[in-house]
Structure formats: structure tokens, C-alpha cells
Design a protein around this motif. Structure first.
Motif, short mmCIF file in Angstrom:
data_model
loop_
_atom_site.label_atom_id
_atom_site.label_comp_id
_atom_site.label_asym_id
_atom_site.label_seq_id
_atom_site.Cartn_x
_atom_site.Cartn_y
_atom_site.Cartn_z
N GLY A 97 -6.22 -0.43 -0.49
CA GLY A 97 -6.14 -1.81 -0.93
C GLY A 97 -4.71 -2.19 -1.28
N ARG A 98 -4.32 -3.40 -0.89
CA ARG A 98 -2.97 -3.86 -1.21
C ARG A 98 -2.85 -4.23 -2.69
NH1 ARG A 98 -1.61 -7.86 3.82
NH2 ARG A 98 -3.85 -8.17 3.65
N VAL A 131 0.87 -1.18 0.00
CA VAL A 131 0.00 0.00 0.00
C VAL A 131 0.90 1.22 0.00
CG1 VAL A 131 -1.84 -1.18 1.26
CG2 VAL A 131 -0.12 0.13 2.53
#
Length: 272
Positions: A53-54, A21
Motif C-alpha cells: 500500500g502507498r 511504497v
């Protein structure tokens, strides 16, 4: 394991094995990886808790984790086998030297060899580097984890023919532009992680040319941090490259890779 990284376009990142992130999502005041280094010794925020969100690592193009490194230390002859290869006796104290920040480049390089009339024998060396996270002085070995941000793979270069002419030419032989390739991320392990069995490998054109484990270093990464903190103030972003298990001559067209168990790899092409 947590990771600090920087995209090829300069956006600092915080990650784990699931993805990354933007660093600012977890640390709003951080505008660079260097800003987060003081947090690393105590443990970084879980990226899953950040309001972003990753992104899987495979979807990111990463540049040097430290585009603005601090002091760059090299350590010579830190493995007995490498000292023997060079017909040198291992020193009873760390044999350290400085490299200029202009020698640093990021993943992929390229490693640019100097003109052949200046040097026609350059060697590449895989090394484990330790990165300082907090300003410190007179740190004991037992306290070193309290100031270490983490570890990264690096490729170090030496113009060996220059060095062989005179050992006082060490700085010149180590300081050409692109003569240290910094890894694509900083691995931030848990405090107290046992490093003894971590293997360091020099790989050229897919062939492992040298390998050894941290336990066979004369001076461990923590000892090197403590030793140098007795000499000078260490600051966030300072890098101590802890020595190589072995060097390999490189030529234009070669591909070099430094592999460090648990901490990742960095690679670069060689050009002139």
C-alpha cells in the motif's frame, strides 16, 4: 513523475504524486536507491502495481536520497548573470570541480559553517542536480537521457572569502562537511522532458534572493553529462550539480531553501 527516495531510517522508497511504497516491493533485489538507478532511464515501475500500500508523502520522514553518492561534480559560472555578479567572464567550456562525498548531507542539514577564524563569509546556492543512472562513456547530448536517472534539488555552499584569496583554493572553499545538501528525492521524468522553463530559486529566510531558468544556462544538464562522459567514466550515483543562478551570504540561524520547478525543494538550517 516517479520518485526515488530514502526514509530517515534508511529504507529506500519508490513513489509518485499519490505516495510511496518500499522500493523492494517493486524491485525485490534492490537494497538501496542506488540499485534502482539503472532502471530509471527506461522508466520505473508504477508504484500502484507493487504489492504494498502507498503511504502519503506527508507521513514519511525522508533523508538524503543518496546517502552514498558517487562522484560529486560542481559547475561554476553556468549562468551569465551569476558570472557578472562575481565579476567573472563565463567560460567557453564547463568550469567543473569535485566535492568530496563527506561534504554531502541530507534534508534539514544542518549546514555547519566553519569556525569564523577559518571563514566568515559562506554563501548558499540553490542548484538543479542531475544524477547518472547507468555506467557510460562518450555519450552524446542526444543520448544523455539514456543514462540520466533523474534530477533533484541541492543546496551548494562556498566559503567565498577563502576562494577570493586565491582561485586555486576552490576545492577547499567547497569541501567543508555539510557543504552540499542533497534533496529528499530523485525526480524521474519522462525521457526527453523539456527542461528549458524549469526555474531554480535560492531562498533564504523566506526571501527569494536569486532565480533563473535552465534555458539561461551556458551548458544544459544533458550537455554537462555528455561533456564529462568524454573525460571519464560516469557511474550510477554520480551527481552533477549544474550551477546556481545566484549565491547569498548565510549566517547561523538562517534557513536556506532550494526550489526547483517540477522537481521539488530541499531546505536546511544554518548553524556554526
Amino acid at each position: 513523475m516517479r520518485y526515488l527516495a530514502c526514509t530517515a531510517t534508511g529504507v529506500p522508497q519508490l513513489g509518485d504524486d499519490e505516495g510511496f511504497v518500499p522500493l523492494s516491493a517493486a524491485y525485490p533485489d534492490a537494497t538501496s536507491v542506488r540499485d534502482a538507478l539503472p532502471e530509471a532511464p527506461g522508466g520505473l515501475v508504477d508504484p500502484a502495481e507493487a504489492p504494498a500500500g502507498r503511504v502519503p508523502r506527508k507521513n514519511l520522514s525522508l533523508g538524503s536520497v543518496l546517502p552514498d553518492p558517487g562522484k560529486l561534480f560542481g559547475i561554476g559560472l553556468n549562468y551569465a548573470e551569476h558570472a557578472a555578479d562575481l565579476s567573472e567572464e563565463a567560460p567557453d567550456e564547463p568550469a567543473s570541480f569535485f566535492k568530496p562525498s563527506t561534504a554531502a548531507t541530507g534534508p534539514g542539514g544542518p549546514i555547519r559553517l566553519p569556525p569564523a577564524d577559518i571563514s566568515d563569509r559562506v554563501t548558499a546556492e540553490a542548484e538543479l542536480a542531475v544524477v547518472v543512472g547507468k555506467t557510460c562513456r562518450n555519450v552524446s547530448v542526444e543520448e544523455a537521457d539514456e543514462v540520466i536517472a533523474g534530477y533533484m534539488p541541492v543546496i551548494d555552499m562556498t566559503a567565498e572569502d577563502i576562494l577570493q584569496r586565491n582561485p586555486r583554493f576552490l576545492t577547499r572553499s567547497k569541501s567543508f562537511d555539510s557543504f552540499i545538501v542533497l534533496g529528499p528525492h530523485l525526480a524521474v521524468p519522462r525521457p526527453g522532458m523539456d527542461l528549458a522553463d524549469i526555474e531554480v530559486r535560492t531562498v533564504v529566510n523566506g526571501e527569494v534572493t536569486a532565480r533563473n531558468v535552465v534555458d539561461n544556462m551556458h551548458f544544459s544538464p544533458r550537455e554537462l553529462v555528455a561533456f564529462h562522459s568524454d573525460v571519464m567514466t560516469l557511474e550510477p550515483g554520480d551527481v552533477i550539480s549544474t550551477g546556481t543562478p545566484g549565491a547569498e551570504p548565510i549566517d547561523p540561524g538562517d534557513h536556506v531553501r532550494a526550489e526547483i520547478d517540477a522537481f521539488g525543494a530541499v531546505e536546511a538550517d544554518v548553524v556554526r
